[in-house]
Design a protein around this motif. Structure first.
Motif, PDB file in Angstrom:
ATOM      1  N   ILE A 179      31.629  39.756  46.442  1.00 21.71           N
ATOM      2  CA  ILE A 179      33.026  39.322  46.295  1.00 21.71           C
ATOM      3  C   ILE A 179      33.903  40.325  47.042  1.00 21.71           C
ATOM      4  N   ARG A 193      38.494  29.888  42.959  1.00 19.46           N
ATOM      5  CA  ARG A 193      37.160  29.934  43.565  1.00 19.46           C
ATOM      6  C   ARG A 193      37.291  30.579  44.923  1.00 19.46           C
ATOM      7  N   ASP A 195      35.420  30.534  47.623  1.00 19.82           N
ATOM      8  CA  ASP A 195      35.219  29.617  48.736  1.00 19.82           C
ATOM      9  C   ASP A 195      35.059  28.232  48.127  1.00 19.82           C
ATOM     10  N   SER A 199      31.805  26.662  46.373  1.00 21.28           N
ATOM     11  CA  SER A 199      31.700  26.518  44.918  1.00 21.28           C
ATOM     12  C   SER A 199      31.477  25.067  44.526  1.00 21.28           C
ATOM     13  N   GLY A 206      35.495  26.928  38.395  1.00 21.85           N
ATOM     14  CA  GLY A 206      36.480  28.009  38.501  1.00 21.85           C
ATOM     15  C   GLY A 206      37.067  28.437  37.167  1.00 21.85           C
ATOM     16  N   LEU A 207      36.456  28.023  36.058  1.00 28.48           N
ATOM     17  CA  LEU A 207      36.985  28.411  34.737  1.00 28.48           C
ATOM     18  C   LEU A 207      36.100  29.444  34.029  1.00 28.48           C
ATOM     19  N   GLY A 208      34.865  29.613  34.519  1.00 22.02           N
ATOM     20  CA  GLY A 208      33.899  30.480  33.829  1.00 22.02           C
ATOM     21  C   GLY A 208      34.421  31.892  33.611  1.00 22.02           C
ATOM     22  N   LEU A 209      34.908  32.520  34.663  1.00 20.55           N
ATOM     23  CA  LEU A 209      35.329  33.920  34.515  1.00 20.55           C
ATOM     24  C   LEU A 209      36.635  34.055  33.737  1.00 20.55           C
ATOM     25  N   ALA A 210      37.463  32.992  33.731  1.00 22.68           N
ATOM     26  CA  ALA A 210      38.681  33.033  32.897  1.00 22.68           C
ATOM     27  C   ALA A 210      38.265  33.059  31.419  1.00 22.68           C
ATOM     28  N   PHE A 235      28.922  43.395  37.878  1.00 21.51           N
ATOM     29  CA  PHE A 235      29.922  43.268  36.811  1.00 21.51           C
ATOM     30  C   PHE A 235      29.555  44.265  35.718  1.00 21.51           C
TER      31      PHE A 235
HETATM   32  P1  ADP Z   1      32.794  28.994  39.304  1.00 25.04           P
HETATM   33  O1  ADP Z   1      32.603  27.899  38.328  1.00 25.04           O
HETATM   34  O2  ADP Z   1      33.436  28.568  40.593  1.00 25.04           O
HETATM   35  O3  ADP Z   1      31.561  29.818  39.498  1.00 25.04           O
HETATM   36  P2  ADP Z   1      33.929  31.310  37.945  1.00 25.04           P
HETATM   37  O4  ADP Z   1      35.228  31.428  37.223  1.00 25.04           O
HETATM   38  O5  ADP Z   1      32.691  31.573  37.169  1.00 25.04           O
HETATM   39  O6  ADP Z   1      33.927  29.879  38.599  1.00 25.04           O
HETATM   40  O7  ADP Z   1      33.977  32.284  39.194  1.00 25.04           O
HETATM   41  C1  ADP Z   1      35.119  32.280  40.038  1.00 25.04           C
HETATM   42  C2  ADP Z   1      34.711  32.614  41.459  1.00 25.04           C
HETATM   43  O8  ADP Z   1      34.274  33.989  41.514  1.00 25.04           O
HETATM   44  C3  ADP Z   1      33.534  31.812  41.992  1.00 25.04           C
HETATM   45  O9  ADP Z   1      33.945  30.569  42.526  1.00 25.04           O
HETATM   46  C4  ADP Z   1      32.986  32.739  43.066  1.00 25.04           C
HETATM   47  O10 ADP Z   1      33.745  32.603  44.257  1.00 25.04           O
HETATM   48  C5  ADP Z   1      33.253  34.125  42.497  1.00 25.04           C
HETATM   49  N1  ADP Z   1      32.063  34.715  41.838  1.00 25.04           N
HETATM   50  C6  ADP Z   1      31.805  34.785  40.509  1.00 25.04           C
HETATM   51  N2  ADP Z   1      30.648  35.427  40.264  1.00 25.04           N
HETATM   52  C7  ADP Z   1      30.146  35.769  41.468  1.00 25.04           C
HETATM   53  C8  ADP Z   1      28.952  36.483  41.896  1.00 25.04           C
HETATM   54  N3  ADP Z   1      28.061  36.956  41.032  1.00 25.04           N
HETATM   55  N4  ADP Z   1      28.800  36.656  43.228  1.00 25.04           N
HETATM   56  C9  ADP Z   1      29.705  36.198  44.118  1.00 25.04           C
HETATM   57  N5  ADP Z   1      30.829  35.525  43.788  1.00 25.04           N
HETATM   58  C10 ADP Z   1      31.050  35.320  42.477  1.00 25.04           C
END
Ligand code: ADP
Length: 250
Positions: A179, A193, A195, A199, A206-210, A235
């Motif tokens: 990243i 996201r 890219d 994605s 795009g909601l997982g990390l939120a 992480f």
């Molecule tokens: P998504 O459902 O798109 O994976 P997330 O909220 O989980 O949504 O992640 C947001 C964005 O962060 C992803 O679309 C990706 O671009 C980036 N990302 C998350 N984890 C990684 C990782 N381990 N390596 C590279 N990029 C990541």
């Protein structure tokens, strides 16, 4: 607070914000039941196809994949809308971390191997902590799934848990696409996201990390996103150690 709210006439804005959150939570909740029914019916069609269905397997499989995506999106929206309205409960209980983490990561060696990737784990965490098991499980699954999603054949995913000073730490590292440093804050925003086309291809919303960030905050934790040398992401999650006295340790 109420003095300022009435002085600046903010109450209607707050009320409509609350109404919006309730609307999103209710809409997502209403969508979940029919979507779950459609998904299970399609799964049944594919596992026990009759003669009429055999020629239609491909479009049904495609529809099922999209229904699963929609189901996941609805679940994620519901979780975030509920957390915005403080409707999501965090229920912490004393948890033996080693066995808990072993259970969480158990499926990943096999999943990684099925994608020709390597998964390694090192758990040096032997104490009990007060955690919401369901939420911490969900958090680690989001990070581990992402680590696998953003790596390619031959790449590695590493999981580590350890004590660091007066914190317990969990690390999820991968040798994947990484990243860019300037985007490391933005990835925690809703629907962000890096890219979009990529994605979409990998099936993310795009909601997982939120959601991950909300769970980390709800446990008074912090998260750092670093580069995993020579490439990939790392992480690092850090949570305060709690000394559990009164509770029974399970
Ligand atoms: P998504 O459902 O798109 O994976 P997330 O909220 O989980 O949504 O992640 C947001 C964005 O962060 C992803 O679309 C990706 O671009 C980036 N990302 C998350 N984890 C990684 C990782 N381990 N390596 C590279 N990029 C990541």
């Amino acid at each position: 607070l109420s003095y300022f709210l009435s002085r600046w006439n903010m109450k209607p804005i707050l009320k409509s914000w609350q109404q919006q959150q309730d609307f999103v939570a209710n809409a997502a909740h209403e969508l979940r039941t029919p979507l779950t029914i459609i998904q299970s019916k399609m799964e049944l069609l594919l596992t026990k196809p009759n003669e009429k269905i055999i020629s239609q397997m491909e479009p049904i499989a495609l529809s099922l994949a999209e229904t699963r995506r929609l189901n996941q999106l609805t679940r994620d929206l519901l979780m975030l809308a509920r957390s915005d309205s403080n409707m999501t409960q965090v229920t912490r209980q004393p948890t033996q971390m080693k066995s808990f983490l072993e259970q969480v990561i158990a499926p990943y060696s096999e999943i990684a191997a099925s994608q020709d990737k390597t998964f390694t784990a090192q758990i040096d965490l032997d104490n009990a902590q007060m955690i919401d098991q369901k939420r911490i499980h969900q958090l680690l699954v989001i990070l581990l799934d992402n680590a696998l999603k953003y790596t390619q054949t031959g790449d590695q995913v590493q999981f580590k848990a350890q004590i660091h000073g007066n914190h317990w730490q969990v690390e999820v590292a991968d040798t994947g696409i990484g990243i860019a440093p300037e985007n490391r804050k933005a990835i925690f925003q809703r629907f962000y996201r890096e890219d979009k086309s990529h994605s979409r291809h990998t099936g993310g919303n795009g909601l997982g990390l939120a959601i991950a960030k909300w769970i980390i905050d709800s446990h008074q934790g912090t998260v750092k996103v670093l580069t995993n040398e020579p490439h990939g992401s790392r992480f690092v999650l850090s949570f305060p150690i709690e000394h559990i006295k009164e509770h029974h340790q399970q």
